[in-house]
Enzyme design. Structure first.
Site, PDB file in Angstrom:
ATOM      1  N   ASP A  13       0.573  -1.224  -0.255  1.00  0.00           N
ATOM      2  CA  ASP A  13      -0.119   0.136   0.231  1.00  0.00           C
ATOM      3  C   ASP A  13       0.850   1.685  -0.464  1.00  0.00           C
ATOM      4  OD1 ASP A  13      -2.559   1.865   1.138  1.00  0.00           O
ATOM      5  OD2 ASP A  13      -2.858  -0.020   0.833  1.00  0.00           O
TER       6      ASP A  13
ATOM      7  N   SER B 244     -15.439  -2.883 -10.908  1.00  0.00           N
ATOM      8  CA  SER B 244     -16.362  -2.906 -10.342  1.00  0.00           C
ATOM      9  C   SER B 244     -17.963  -2.524 -11.281  1.00  0.00           C
ATOM     10  CB  SER B 244     -15.975  -1.232 -10.252  1.00  0.00           C
ATOM     11  OG  SER B 244     -17.100  -0.076 -10.539  1.00  0.00           O
TER      12      SER B 244
ATOM     13  N   TYR C 268     -13.138   5.788 -14.745  1.00  0.00           N
ATOM     14  CA  TYR C 268     -13.101   5.028 -13.104  1.00  0.00           C
ATOM     15  C   TYR C 268     -13.684   3.858 -13.912  1.00  0.00           C
ATOM     16  CZ  TYR C 268     -14.494   2.481  -9.133  1.00  0.00           C
ATOM     17  OH  TYR C 268     -14.430   1.024  -8.218  1.00  0.00           O
TER      18      TYR C 268
END
Length: 247
Positions: free
Chosen positions: A30, A135, A148
């Site tokens: 991360d 998504s 996105y």
């Protein structure tokens, strides 16, 4: 050994904790080094499983590849890769700059390519698998988030193509499409000026979580696809959205 990107918070953190609870050893990658380190300490203390935090910048091609190399140098093997790191921004398409588009692609799509490509040789040795976060925006489209949605559609196409190419070698690739999930990525997104309210209504239909799922609601899906229980599952796109895309 499982490598989880975006592991300091949200879906990545919840998935790492779930995999540790099931006996996994974790590499937590991360940009938030402190947050990833905190998760690693929690895993060691709660589940008594090894976990290491590795900082990297998902927008940096070289950093993505070096992160994988560092993980392999320390641990020597990789069984599962979970591509979860991502960013989410909203805005009118007409006002989206080339820089905004490029950043969304670098973090949400390019990083998946670079990390996966760097990890594939090690994954092949273990006949491992890859689970990537896409998504529901890639399935249905979403207003005020064109870059996105486009990046996440790319993740789905990459997943299916890799599943086809590497099936003869026993290497599996799957993707998960979350709906609205209450994470720092989604909750902290700025409002869109002069947006049509009707186009912003996106939420689950199932149960009482009308505002969205908790990250823990997704973790079991990642654990399943990463496990031997899904040994005959590849090229799959699993929707976990509480009925958002039912119709």
């Amino acid at each position: 050994m499982v490598l989880v990107t975006g592991a300091a918070s949200g879906i990545g953190r919840a998935t790492a904790l779930r995999l540790a609870a099931e006996g996994g050893s974790l590499i937590l990658a991360d940009s938030n080094e402190g947050g990833a380190a905190e998760v690693a300490v929690g895993i060691a203390e709660t589940f008594h499983r090894p976990a290491q935090a590795i900082p990297y910048d998902a927008a940096d091609t070289v950093a993505c590849r070096r992160m994988v190399d560092r993980a392999l140098a320390v641990h020597g093997r990789l069984d599962v890769l979970i591509n979860n790191a991502g960013i989410y921004r909203r805005g009118h398409f007409a006002k989206t700059s080339a820089e905004d588009w490029a950043m969304m692609m670098r973090v949400n799509l390019d990083s998946v390519f670079h990390i996966t490509q760097q990890a594939v040789p090690a994954l092949l040795e273990m006949r491992g698998n890859v689970v990537s976060t896409a998504s529901t925006a890639a399935l249905t489209g979403i207003a005020y988030a064109v870059p996105y949605a486009a990046a996440k559609a790319g993740v789905i196409a990459m997943t299916k193509s890799l599943a086809t190419e590497y099936a003869p070698f026993g290497l599996r690739f799957n993707a998960i499409c979350p709906g609205r999930v209450l994470t720092n990525v989604s909750v902290g997104v700025a409002a869109v000026a002069e947006a049509d309210p009707a186009l912003l209504v996106r939420g689950p239909r199932l149960g009482t979580k009308l505002a969205g799922a908790d990250p823990e609601d997704l973790a079991g899906a990642y654990a399943y696809l990463a496990s031997d229980d899904a040994a005959f599952v590849t090229g799959s796109v699993l929707t976990v959205d509480g009925g958002l895309t039912v119709g």
